[in-house]
Design a protein around this motif. Structure first.
Motif, PDB file in Angstrom:
ATOM      1  N   MET A  30     -21.773 -31.032 -36.493  1.00 36.09           N
ATOM      2  CA  MET A  30     -21.990 -32.469 -36.664  1.00 36.09           C
ATOM      3  C   MET A  30     -20.902 -33.196 -35.494  1.00 36.09           C
ATOM      4  O   MET A  30     -20.172 -34.097 -35.709  1.00 36.09           O
ATOM      5  N   ASN A  31     -20.968 -32.481 -34.215  1.00 37.28           N
ATOM      6  CA  ASN A  31     -20.196 -33.179 -33.107  1.00 37.28           C
ATOM      7  C   ASN A  31     -20.856 -34.151 -32.585  1.00 37.28           C
ATOM      8  O   ASN A  31     -20.833 -34.391 -31.598  1.00 37.28           O
ATOM      9  N   CYS A  32     -21.700 -35.001 -33.086  1.00 38.19           N
ATOM     10  CA  CYS A  32     -22.247 -36.114 -32.720  1.00 38.19           C
ATOM     11  C   CYS A  32     -21.441 -37.289 -33.036  1.00 38.19           C
ATOM     12  O   CYS A  32     -20.889 -37.577 -33.893  1.00 38.19           O
ATOM     13  N   LEU A  33     -21.504 -38.078 -31.875  1.00 36.74           N
ATOM     14  CA  LEU A  33     -21.106 -39.845 -32.086  1.00 36.74           C
ATOM     15  C   LEU A  33     -22.114 -39.985 -31.011  1.00 36.74           C
ATOM     16  O   LEU A  33     -22.624 -39.478 -30.127  1.00 36.74           O
ATOM     17  N   GLY A  64     -26.515 -37.298 -37.749  1.00 35.76           N
ATOM     18  CA  GLY A  64     -25.375 -36.716 -37.243  1.00 35.76           C
ATOM     19  C   GLY A  64     -25.608 -35.227 -36.486  1.00 35.76           C
ATOM     20  O   GLY A  64     -25.019 -34.222 -36.724  1.00 35.76           O
ATOM     21  N   LYS A  72     -24.398 -28.779 -30.129  1.00 39.67           N
ATOM     22  CA  LYS A  72     -23.233 -29.530 -30.616  1.00 39.67           C
ATOM     23  C   LYS A  72     -22.362 -29.558 -29.692  1.00 39.67           C
ATOM     24  O   LYS A  72     -21.607 -30.441 -29.247  1.00 39.67           O
ATOM     25  N   GLU A  93     -20.358 -32.345 -27.200  1.00 40.03           N
ATOM     26  CA  GLU A  93     -18.855 -32.527 -27.228  1.00 40.03           C
ATOM     27  C   GLU A  93     -18.488 -32.829 -25.766  1.00 40.03           C
ATOM     28  O   GLU A  93     -17.668 -33.708 -25.309  1.00 40.03           O
ATOM     29  N   TYR A 118     -19.064 -41.861 -36.980  1.00 36.44           N
ATOM     30  CA  TYR A 118     -18.584 -40.635 -36.298  1.00 36.44           C
ATOM     31  C   TYR A 118     -17.097 -40.708 -36.014  1.00 36.44           C
ATOM     32  O   TYR A 118     -16.554 -39.779 -35.213  1.00 36.44           O
ATOM     33  N   GLN A 143     -14.162 -40.455 -37.572  1.00 38.47           N
ATOM     34  CA  GLN A 143     -13.459 -39.437 -37.960  1.00 38.47           C
ATOM     35  C   GLN A 143     -13.471 -38.101 -37.389  1.00 38.47           C
ATOM     36  O   GLN A 143     -12.818 -37.360 -37.039  1.00 38.47           O
ATOM     37  N   GLU A 144     -14.758 -37.765 -37.292  1.00 35.01           N
ATOM     38  CA  GLU A 144     -15.159 -36.369 -36.824  1.00 35.01           C
ATOM     39  C   GLU A 144     -14.840 -36.559 -35.216  1.00 35.01           C
ATOM     40  O   GLU A 144     -14.288 -35.440 -34.533  1.00 35.01           O
ATOM     41  N   LYS A 148     -10.935 -35.800 -35.177  1.00 33.20           N
ATOM     42  CA  LYS A 148     -10.769 -34.209 -35.427  1.00 33.20           C
ATOM     43  C   LYS A 148     -10.946 -33.442 -33.934  1.00 33.20           C
ATOM     44  O   LYS A 148     -10.271 -32.436 -34.000  1.00 33.20           O
ATOM     45  N   LEU A 149     -11.893 -33.822 -33.198  1.00 36.75           N
ATOM     46  CA  LEU A 149     -12.030 -33.287 -31.978  1.00 36.75           C
ATOM     47  C   LEU A 149     -11.262 -33.594 -30.708  1.00 36.75           C
ATOM     48  O   LEU A 149     -11.422 -33.194 -29.723  1.00 36.75           O
TER      49      LEU A 149
END
Length: 128
Positions: free
Chosen positions: A1-4, A73, A82, A86, A117, A119-120, A123-124
């Motif tokens: 779910m590395n999407c935004l 996502g 994914k 990123e 996205y 928060q994701e 985290k990255l």
């Protein structure tokens, strides 16, 4: 779910849409570094996504899958896709922030995905 938002933007350069439960892997071997670092290639994809130029076949697929990838996502993305997502978002934020903003206005005019996205991304280590 590395999407935004535009994580799925150019990230889907490596993705084509299919009717199955995952995106096609047809474009997974595109060289994202070559595309991102070649002004002519990058501009071609960007203009496709922003309706400023005709799309190549893979650009059409990217444009077709982008709304679904954002909404879900990247649920249909494989791991390579994914990671590509990123890579692309990091590139856009660092090197093409105006392009990121333009894509965001087009594909996320209400800030729904930015919020979804956030928060994701954090985290990255991605600051949007």
């Amino acid at each position: 779910m590395n999407c935004l938002l535009p994580i799925c933007f150019l990230s889907m350069l490596a993705v084509a849409c299919s009717a199955t439960s995952t995106y096609s892997t047809s474009y997974d071997n595109l060289d994202l570094d070559e595309i991102l670092n070649n002004s002519r290639l990058y501009t071609r994809y960007f203009q496709c996504l922003t309706n400023k130029a005709r799309c190549t076949p893979d650009g059409k697929e990217l444009k077709a899958v982008l709304p679904d990838a954002l909404a879900t996502g990247c649920a249909k993305c494989n791991e390579k896709q994914k990671l590509g997502s990123e890579k692309v978002i990091r590139f856009l934020l660092k090197n093409k922030p105006r392009d990121f903003e333009e894509l965001e206005k087009m594909y996320d005019p209400n800030g729904t995905y930015r919020h979804k996205y956030e928060q994701e991304a954090k985290k990255l280590g991605i600051k949007v």
